[in-house]
Design an enzyme around this catalytic site. Sequence first.
Site, mmCIF file in Angstrom:
data_model
loop_
_atom_site.group_PDB
_atom_site.id
_atom_site.type_symbol
_atom_site.label_atom_id
_atom_site.label_comp_id
_atom_site.label_asym_id
_atom_site.label_seq_id
_atom_site.Cartn_x
_atom_site.Cartn_y
_atom_site.Cartn_z
ATOM 1 N N HIS A 142 -47.489 5.545 -10.303
ATOM 2 C CA HIS A 142 -47.515 6.731 -11.175
ATOM 3 C C HIS A 142 -48.663 7.610 -10.680
ATOM 4 O O HIS A 142 -49.809 7.171 -10.635
ATOM 5 C CB HIS A 142 -47.723 6.333 -12.633
ATOM 6 C CG HIS A 142 -47.697 7.524 -13.531
ATOM 7 N ND1 HIS A 142 -46.557 7.947 -14.174
ATOM 8 C CD2 HIS A 142 -48.657 8.413 -13.859
ATOM 9 C CE1 HIS A 142 -46.818 9.034 -14.856
ATOM 10 N NE2 HIS A 142 -48.092 9.341 -14.695
ATOM 11 N N CYS A 143 -48.342 8.855 -10.333
ATOM 12 C CA CYS A 143 -49.363 9.741 -9.755
ATOM 13 C C CYS A 143 -49.842 10.738 -10.816
ATOM 14 O O CYS A 143 -49.067 11.602 -11.242
ATOM 15 C CB CYS A 143 -48.783 10.478 -8.554
ATOM 16 S SG CYS A 143 -49.994 11.564 -7.770
ATOM 17 N N PRO A 144 -51.117 10.655 -11.238
ATOM 18 C CA PRO A 144 -51.606 11.628 -12.227
ATOM 19 C C PRO A 144 -51.696 13.048 -11.665
ATOM 20 O O PRO A 144 -51.607 14.007 -12.409
ATOM 21 C CB PRO A 144 -53.003 11.091 -12.592
ATOM 22 C CG PRO A 144 -53.382 10.185 -11.488
ATOM 23 C CD PRO A 144 -52.130 9.659 -10.892
ATOM 24 N N ASN A 200 -48.400 14.219 -12.332
ATOM 25 C CA ASN A 200 -47.979 13.925 -13.707
ATOM 26 C C ASN A 200 -46.541 13.411 -13.699
ATOM 27 O O ASN A 200 -45.726 13.773 -14.548
ATOM 28 C CB ASN A 200 -48.104 15.180 -14.585
ATOM 29 C CG ASN A 200 -48.044 14.818 -16.057
ATOM 30 O OD1 ASN A 200 -48.376 13.699 -16.436
ATOM 31 N ND2 ASN A 200 -47.603 15.749 -16.887
#
Length: 361
Positions: free
Chosen positions: A183-185, A188
């Site tokens: 999951h890449c912040p 998002n």
Amino acid sequence: MRTRRWIFSAVMRLLLRCLRIGQRHRSWPTQKVRQLWLYGRLCLRSLLYNSFTDSDTALDALFEPVYWLVDHITRWFGVVFVALVIILTGSVVCIVYFCLLPLILRTYPLPWVFWHVIYGHWNLVMIVFHYYMAITTQPGCPPQQPKSDIAAVSICRKCIAPKPARTHHCSICNRCVLKMDHHCPWLNNCVGHFNHRYFFSFCLFMTMGCIYSSVSGWDMFWEAYAAIEQTYGQTPPPNFTFSQRAFHKSVVYAWVLCSSVALALGALMIWHAVLITRGETSIERHINRKEKKRLQKKGKVFRNPYSYGPLGNWKVFLGVERKRHWVTRVLLPSTHPPKGSGLSWDTSPCVSEQKTDLLAI
Ligand SMILES: [Zn+2]
Ligand SMILES: [Zn+2]
């Protein structure tokens, strides 16, 4: 004599009966409490019993509030991070257009002007296109109902739904993601089957753009830095106008930002390039390492079931089927979908033995 013996035995019988009644009444509350305790314990166990319960599940349950907090903070910070990427990239692009490009057009020889204008715009288009596609493309979720084309299925404990091979649950998005990488912040969004290529291409072109800016702006950076030093260290200070001071600070800011991003994102991009060469995702890297150790103890060699060789892995990842695709699908913006549905995977024939174990993870 007979009468006295009869009276004696009658008294003794009465005493014994009284004693038994007393004993029965004394144990009654204890028995009742014990029965209630056993019944309650049985009810509780029947309600909480789960054949999957183990130490990991207990630890997960214990840390559930911490996970919940981290997941919510990451979800919320995702919006901030995306805004940060857009603002920082936009600020550097503005500095290039308003400060550096006029200078390049005025002072550089024509071939260099052509190079900077063509390469700079191509790189910018690739960055913007891949970032936009990475944040707006859904990574792909498995269907809620079982389908015939799902190769191997386990059950997701969170979604209580079938989980195809290479699929993992994202606790931040609260859903299962096909061929989940992470999951890449900064996006998002989850990086999975349908947007993995966009994510990697964004990292690649952003790193290339930052290296290009840092290298080509090296001389300008030192000139601007020396001018700022003169402003603060020399008495009397040199007579720079406001626009000159703004120019010097903008050049130093853009160069420091670009070189820092080039180092940080470059390291991340190289790590992902290594994983793609191996035909692994970030999650599978950990799984495969454990599997390698397990098989080593048995004297066996681990082979990644989803690896088609270094070049084959890159071709599958980039969707290159013909030679011209290296240009049309890699060097130019392309929205072609990845190979396969993400629900089933072709595996190398030499790894069929360990395939079942890995699919169930
Ligand atoms: Zn799930
Ligand atoms: Zn996610």
